[in-house]
Write an enzyme that holds these catalytic residues in place. Structure first.
Site, PDB file in Angstrom:
ATOM      1  N   THR A 166      44.546   1.481  51.680  1.00  0.00           N
ATOM      2  CA  THR A 166      43.880   1.216  50.407  1.00  0.00           C
ATOM      3  C   THR A 166      42.563   0.461  50.609  1.00  0.00           C
ATOM      4  OG1 THR A 166      44.106  -0.205  48.449  1.00  0.00           O
ATOM      5  CG2 THR A 166      45.449  -0.788  50.301  1.00  0.00           C
ATOM      6  N   ASP A 167      41.687   0.566  49.630  1.00  0.00           N
ATOM      7  CA  ASP A 167      40.453  -0.231  49.678  1.00  0.00           C
ATOM      8  C   ASP A 167      40.740  -1.709  49.393  1.00  0.00           C
ATOM      9  OD1 ASP A 167      41.031  -0.011  46.947  1.00  0.00           O
ATOM     10  OD2 ASP A 167      39.019   0.619  46.354  1.00  0.00           O
ATOM     11  N   GLU A 168      41.950  -2.009  48.900  1.00  0.00           N
ATOM     12  CA  GLU A 168      42.259  -3.398  48.528  1.00  0.00           C
ATOM     13  C   GLU A 168      42.290  -4.320  49.743  1.00  0.00           C
ATOM     14  OE1 GLU A 168      45.187  -3.828  45.417  1.00  0.00           O
ATOM     15  OE2 GLU A 168      44.826  -1.799  44.709  1.00  0.00           O
ATOM     16  N   TYR A 185      50.495  -7.502  48.293  1.00  0.00           N
ATOM     17  CA  TYR A 185      50.388  -6.051  48.554  1.00  0.00           C
ATOM     18  C   TYR A 185      49.256  -5.757  49.531  1.00  0.00           C
ATOM     19  CZ  TYR A 185      48.759  -1.238  47.865  1.00  0.00           C
ATOM     20  OH  TYR A 185      48.311   0.042  48.079  1.00  0.00           O
ATOM     21  N   LYS A 218      49.298  -4.350  53.443  1.00  0.00           N
ATOM     22  CA  LYS A 218      48.629  -3.106  53.867  1.00  0.00           C
ATOM     23  C   LYS A 218      47.619  -3.419  54.974  1.00  0.00           C
ATOM     24  CE  LYS A 218      49.040   0.579  52.406  1.00  0.00           C
ATOM     25  NZ  LYS A 218      50.005   1.676  52.662  1.00  0.00           N
TER      26      LYS A 218
HETATM   27  P1  NAD Z   1      54.405   5.134  45.104  1.00  0.00           P
HETATM   28  O1  NAD Z   1      54.906   3.755  44.854  1.00  0.00           O
HETATM   29  O2  NAD Z   1      54.258   6.064  43.951  1.00  0.00           O
HETATM   30  O3  NAD Z   1      55.370   5.858  46.154  1.00  0.00           O
HETATM   31  C1  NAD Z   1      55.884   5.216  47.290  1.00  0.00           C
HETATM   32  C2  NAD Z   1      56.979   6.094  47.887  1.00  0.00           C
HETATM   33  O4  NAD Z   1      57.436   5.470  49.092  1.00  0.00           O
HETATM   34  C3  NAD Z   1      58.198   6.256  46.969  1.00  0.00           C
HETATM   35  O5  NAD Z   1      58.604   7.604  46.952  1.00  0.00           O
HETATM   36  C4  NAD Z   1      59.243   5.368  47.621  1.00  0.00           C
HETATM   37  O6  NAD Z   1      60.591   5.814  47.384  1.00  0.00           O
HETATM   38  C5  NAD Z   1      58.864   5.473  49.084  1.00  0.00           C
HETATM   39  N1  NAD Z   1      59.325   4.325  49.870  1.00  0.00           N
HETATM   40  C6  NAD Z   1      59.170   3.002  49.562  1.00  0.00           C
HETATM   41  N2  NAD Z   1      59.762   2.249  50.514  1.00  0.00           N
HETATM   42  C7  NAD Z   1      60.258   3.096  51.449  1.00  0.00           C
HETATM   43  C8  NAD Z   1      60.955   2.914  52.672  1.00  0.00           C
HETATM   44  N3  NAD Z   1      61.255   1.695  53.134  1.00  0.00           N
HETATM   45  N4  NAD Z   1      61.311   4.014  53.383  1.00  0.00           N
HETATM   46  C9  NAD Z   1      61.020   5.252  52.937  1.00  0.00           C
HETATM   47  N5  NAD Z   1      60.386   5.490  51.768  1.00  0.00           N
HETATM   48  C10 NAD Z   1      60.008   4.423  51.039  1.00  0.00           C
HETATM   49  O7  NAD Z   1      53.047   4.961  45.896  1.00  0.00           O
HETATM   50  P2  NAD Z   1      51.680   5.788  45.789  1.00  0.00           P
HETATM   51  O8  NAD Z   1      50.877   5.258  44.670  1.00  0.00           O
HETATM   52  O9  NAD Z   1      51.995   7.250  45.870  1.00  0.00           O
HETATM   53  O10 NAD Z   1      50.973   5.321  47.145  1.00  0.00           O
HETATM   54  C11 NAD Z   1      51.259   5.985  48.375  1.00  0.00           C
HETATM   55  C12 NAD Z   1      50.482   5.316  49.488  1.00  0.00           C
HETATM   56  O11 NAD Z   1      49.089   5.369  49.213  1.00  0.00           O
HETATM   57  C13 NAD Z   1      50.822   3.842  49.696  1.00  0.00           C
HETATM   58  O12 NAD Z   1      50.850   3.586  51.086  1.00  0.00           O
HETATM   59  C14 NAD Z   1      49.675   3.106  49.022  1.00  0.00           C
HETATM   60  O13 NAD Z   1      49.434   1.869  49.648  1.00  0.00           O
HETATM   61  C15 NAD Z   1      48.527   4.076  49.276  1.00  0.00           C
HETATM   62  N6  NAD Z   1      47.440   4.037  48.274  1.00  0.00           N
HETATM   63  C16 NAD Z   1      47.738   4.169  46.951  1.00  0.00           C
HETATM   64  C17 NAD Z   1      46.706   4.184  46.024  1.00  0.00           C
HETATM   65  C18 NAD Z   1      46.979   4.368  44.541  1.00  0.00           C
HETATM   66  O14 NAD Z   1      46.046   4.278  43.741  1.00  0.00           O
HETATM   67  N7  NAD Z   1      48.193   4.652  44.129  1.00  0.00           N
HETATM   68  C19 NAD Z   1      45.372   4.051  46.447  1.00  0.00           C
HETATM   69  C20 NAD Z   1      45.121   3.918  47.820  1.00  0.00           C
HETATM   70  C21 NAD Z   1      46.170   3.926  48.733  1.00  0.00           C
HETATM   71  P1  TYD Z   2      46.869  -0.989  38.689  1.00  0.00           P
HETATM   72  O1  TYD Z   2      47.052   0.384  38.127  1.00  0.00           O
HETATM   73  O2  TYD Z   2      48.060  -1.893  38.761  1.00  0.00           O
HETATM   74  O3  TYD Z   2      46.183  -0.819  40.128  1.00  0.00           O
HETATM   75  P2  TYD Z   2      45.558  -1.943  41.133  1.00  0.00           P
HETATM   76  O4  TYD Z   2      46.040  -3.267  40.724  1.00  0.00           O
HETATM   77  O5  TYD Z   2      46.131  -1.527  42.450  1.00  0.00           O
HETATM   78  O6  TYD Z   2      44.070  -1.782  41.062  1.00  0.00           O
HETATM   79  O7  TYD Z   2      45.766  -1.746  37.843  1.00  0.00           O
HETATM   80  C1  TYD Z   2      44.457  -1.226  37.664  1.00  0.00           C
HETATM   81  C2  TYD Z   2      43.645  -2.259  36.917  1.00  0.00           C
HETATM   82  O8  TYD Z   2      44.184  -2.389  35.576  1.00  0.00           O
HETATM   83  C3  TYD Z   2      43.731  -3.657  37.513  1.00  0.00           C
HETATM   84  O9  TYD Z   2      42.473  -4.308  37.339  1.00  0.00           O
HETATM   85  C4  TYD Z   2      44.796  -4.363  36.680  1.00  0.00           C
HETATM   86  C5  TYD Z   2      44.601  -3.727  35.318  1.00  0.00           C
HETATM   87  N1  TYD Z   2      45.832  -3.623  34.477  1.00  0.00           N
HETATM   88  C6  TYD Z   2      45.798  -4.077  33.155  1.00  0.00           C
HETATM   89  O10 TYD Z   2      44.778  -4.593  32.642  1.00  0.00           O
HETATM   90  N2  TYD Z   2      46.939  -3.923  32.405  1.00  0.00           N
HETATM   91  C7  TYD Z   2      48.085  -3.369  32.912  1.00  0.00           C
HETATM   92  O11 TYD Z   2      49.107  -3.284  32.181  1.00  0.00           O
HETATM   93  C8  TYD Z   2      48.087  -2.909  34.268  1.00  0.00           C
HETATM   94  C9  TYD Z   2      49.324  -2.304  34.877  1.00  0.00           C
HETATM   95  C10 TYD Z   2      46.916  -3.050  35.001  1.00  0.00           C
END
Ligand code: NAD
Ligand code: TYD
Length: 356
Positions: A137-139, A162, A166
């Site tokens: 992630t960019d975080e 989180y 990461k």
């Molecule tokens: P998500 O929470 O929707 O899905 C996570 C999946 O991992 C789930 O299916 C869960 O059951 C599985 N999981 C969790 N713990 C596990 C374990 N111990 N063993 C096996 N499986 C396990 O997450 P997402 O939003 O699809 O993100 C996927 C990846 O991308 C993550 O690594 C996250 O850090 C990264 N990422 C997400 C975003 C975003 O905006 N969602 C952006 C950048 C990077």
């Molecule tokens: P989120 O979807 O949780 O992603 P991330 O924290 O990984 O960026 O949140 C996106 C943005 O929205 C973040 O600045 C937090 C804000 N947010 C709210 O204002 N209200 C909400 O209920 C949630 C879930 C997020």
């Protein structure tokens, strides 16, 4: 058909992972795809409904922290590629319960790296050229002020449990290249949105609450900025990095779509008002916006400079934010049963139906 790649997708039942598995089965019929997922609250087999019968797809319910199962799977399936999504992914949950983040994101990534090292760096390995892609992630870069963007050389400065977990896993992945020569690549991506996102994250949460007349919680002043990327664009970038990226390199992936949270929320509300008309109350859905207590340590702004991946691999996002929100709202409207099953928890029974 000959199988040209044997890929382990971890976390393939989550939001991005399930979009990725679907993309692979469509675009790469000569790849075998093993989806390994623990099925935590975020893992939903319904995200993959309809593909279970695909002869090139397999599902394993397991925890990435289970070293024996990981090592056996690498050998039995002759895994030559890993795309590692499995993680605890929600910042708010990492604030109230960080332990699972440390376990899955750090110990789990370490366990997978060990399985890859033991299998691929053993002289008996006769499979294809291997590749371990770690999805991050960019975080990890921390928070920006009003100007500037994250590049691949921005120092890590994670602020939440989180992002710290990461960042830690990114460092472990790099260490396995430098210490053991494991062929790894890393992607650092901005906020994704699109189909199958768990409704705890901003966009699906706002969709659900505005459809059901619930308050729309805005943390702090709502002027926090995220760089939004449509999930299919992210999945396509991952395929590019997996197949063409340079070992040891991290690639930033972003949408070039910086938006304040308030803009995102009002955009969804107004799109719904336009498509469905006003709700029974007669009030525009944006009137449901409710300012709530801010998230502790809330990062102010994220913005990705994605010029490196464009120059090196020719990838750039195809979907504008406006088009992506339109597609996403249409998907959630057409899949309200999916949303309802996630909200009432019945999606968790799907595993028993399919695999017991
Ligand atoms: P998500 O929470 O929707 O899905 C996570 C999946 O991992 C789930 O299916 C869960 O059951 C599985 N999981 C969790 N713990 C596990 C374990 N111990 N063993 C096996 N499986 C396990 O997450 P997402 O939003 O699809 O993100 C996927 C990846 O991308 C993550 O690594 C996250 O850090 C990264 N990422 C997400 C975003 C975003 O905006 N969602 C952006 C950048 C990077
Ligand atoms: P989120 O979807 O949780 O992603 P991330 O924290 O990984 O960026 O949140 C996106 C943005 O929205 C973040 O600045 C937090 C804000 N947010 C709210 O204002 N209200 C909400 O209920 C949630 C879930 C997020």
């Amino acid at each position: 058909m000959d199988i040209n790649r044997r890929i382990l997708v971890t976390g393939g039942c989550g939001f991005i992972g399930s979009n990725f598995v679907r993309l692979l089965l469509e675009d790469h019929p000569d790849w075998r795809v093993i989806n390994l997922d623990k099925l935590t609250y975020a893992g939903n087999l319904k995200n993959l409904e309809g593909i279970e019968e695909d002869e090139h797809y397999g599902f394993v319910k397991a925890d990435i922290c289970d070293a024996k199962t990981m090592e056996e799977l690498f050998v039995s399936e002759q895994i030559d590629s890993v795309v590692h999504f499995a993680a605890e992914s929600h910042v708010d949950r990492s604030i109230t319960g960080p332990a699972a983040f440390i376990q899955t994101n750090i110990v789990g990534t370490f366990t997978l790296l060990e399985a890859a090292r033991k299998t691929w760096l053993d002289e008996s390995w006769k499979g294809n050229e291997p590749r371990f892609l770690h999805v991050s992630t960019d975080e990890v870069y921390g928070s920006l002020g009003d100007t500037g963007m994250f590049t691949e050389s921005t120092p890590f400065d994670p602020r939440s449990p989180y992002s710290a977990s990461k960042a830690s896993s990114d460092h472990l992945v790099s260490a396995y290249l430098h210490t053991y020569g494991l062929p790894v690549v890393i992607t650092n991506c901005s906020n994704n949105y699109g189909p199958y996102q768990f409704p705890e994250k901003l966009i699906p949460l706002i969709f659900h609450n505005s459809m059901t007349g619930k308050p729309l919680p805005i943390y702090g002043d709502g002027k926090y900025v995220r760089d939004w990327l449509y999930v299919k664009d992210h999945c396509e970038a991952i395929v590019e990095v997996l197949t063409k990226g340079q070992n040891g390199q991290a690639y930033n992936i972003g949408g070039n779509n910086e938006k304040q949270n308030l803009e995102v929320v009002t955009g969804i509300c107004d799109t719904l008002d336009r498509k469905l008309g006003l709700p029974k109350s007669g009030e525009a859905r944006r009137n449901l916006i409710t300012y709530v207590k801010d998230r502790p340590g809330h990062d102010r702004r994220y913005a990705i400079d994605a010029s490196f991946i464009k120059e090196q691999l020719g990838w750039e996002p195809k979907v504008s934010f406006e088009a992506g929100i339109e597609k996403t709202v249409d998907w959630y409207l057409a899949n309200q049963e999916w949303v309802a099953s996630v909200i009432d928890g019945s999606y968790q029974k799907y595993y028993e139906k399919m695999y017991s």
